[in-house]
Design a protein around this motif. Structure first.
Motif: not given
Length: 178
Positions: A5-30
């Motif tokens: 459960p700790a690993l799932l929370l840590v990974a999900d927190f990190t992936q949340y921010w990476v995923h969100r960055t892919f949506h807002v960074a023009p160079v990553l969105w494509p």
């Protein structure tokens, strides 16, 4: 029992921010737009990804996992769970799990992330638990299902696999030419 459960929370927190960055960074969105260009949700949608998207998302997600020295057994369970969860949340099922939907990412939750409806754009980034979306103001789960999937107004992502590999680089080239 504690590490998974700790690993799932840590990974999900990190992936949340990476995923969100892919949506807002023009160079990553494509690179990520390829994943969102599907207009029919099904269990294979979780695998429709550009290689750069996969490498950056997985690579950055694993950094805190290794820094925090989770056990190999916990990591194996995580790898299985993340593959199963990715398949499950993209599946073309109408399961809502109303009692669990604020704690566990469900198909209803993730289908809204893929919705072409304006009000759902840039919502529901988490993979395992919506807690991050609730905390950071990106949670969206109305009492209905999306009417359409795909890119809201964007129609330039190619359909063929080979041209999808080149698409983000062409999009970057077009941006520099303006």
């Amino acid at each position: 029992l504690v590490q998974v459960p700790a690993l799932l929370l840590v990974a999900d927190f990190t992936q949340y921010w990476v995923h969100r960055t892919f949506h807002v960074a023009p160079v990553l969105w494509p690179f990520h737009a390829i994943h969102h260009s599907i207009e029919q949700m099904d269990w294979l949608a979780g695998s429709r990804l550009h290689l750069v998207d996969v490498i950056l998302t997985r690579g950055l997600t694993y950094v805190p996992i290794f820094v925090l020295a989770f056990s190999p057994q916990a990591l194996m369970v995580y790898v299985f769970l993340v593959a199963a969860q990715a398949t499950f949340i993209h599946a073309n099922v109408r399961w809502e799990f109303r009692a669990l939907r604020r704690f566990i990412a469900t198909p209803a939750f993730h289908h809204w992330h893929h919705s072409a409806d304006r009000e759902a754009v840039d919502k529901n980034f988490a993979v395992h638990t919506p807690i991050w979306d609730i905390l950071f103001g990106t949670y969206y789960l109305p009492g209905r299902w999306p009417t359409a999937y795909g890119l809201c107004g964007q129609r330039d992502v190619p359909a063929r696999w080979v041209t999808q590999l080149a698409y983000p680089f062409r999009a970057a080239w077009k941006r520099t030419r303006r």
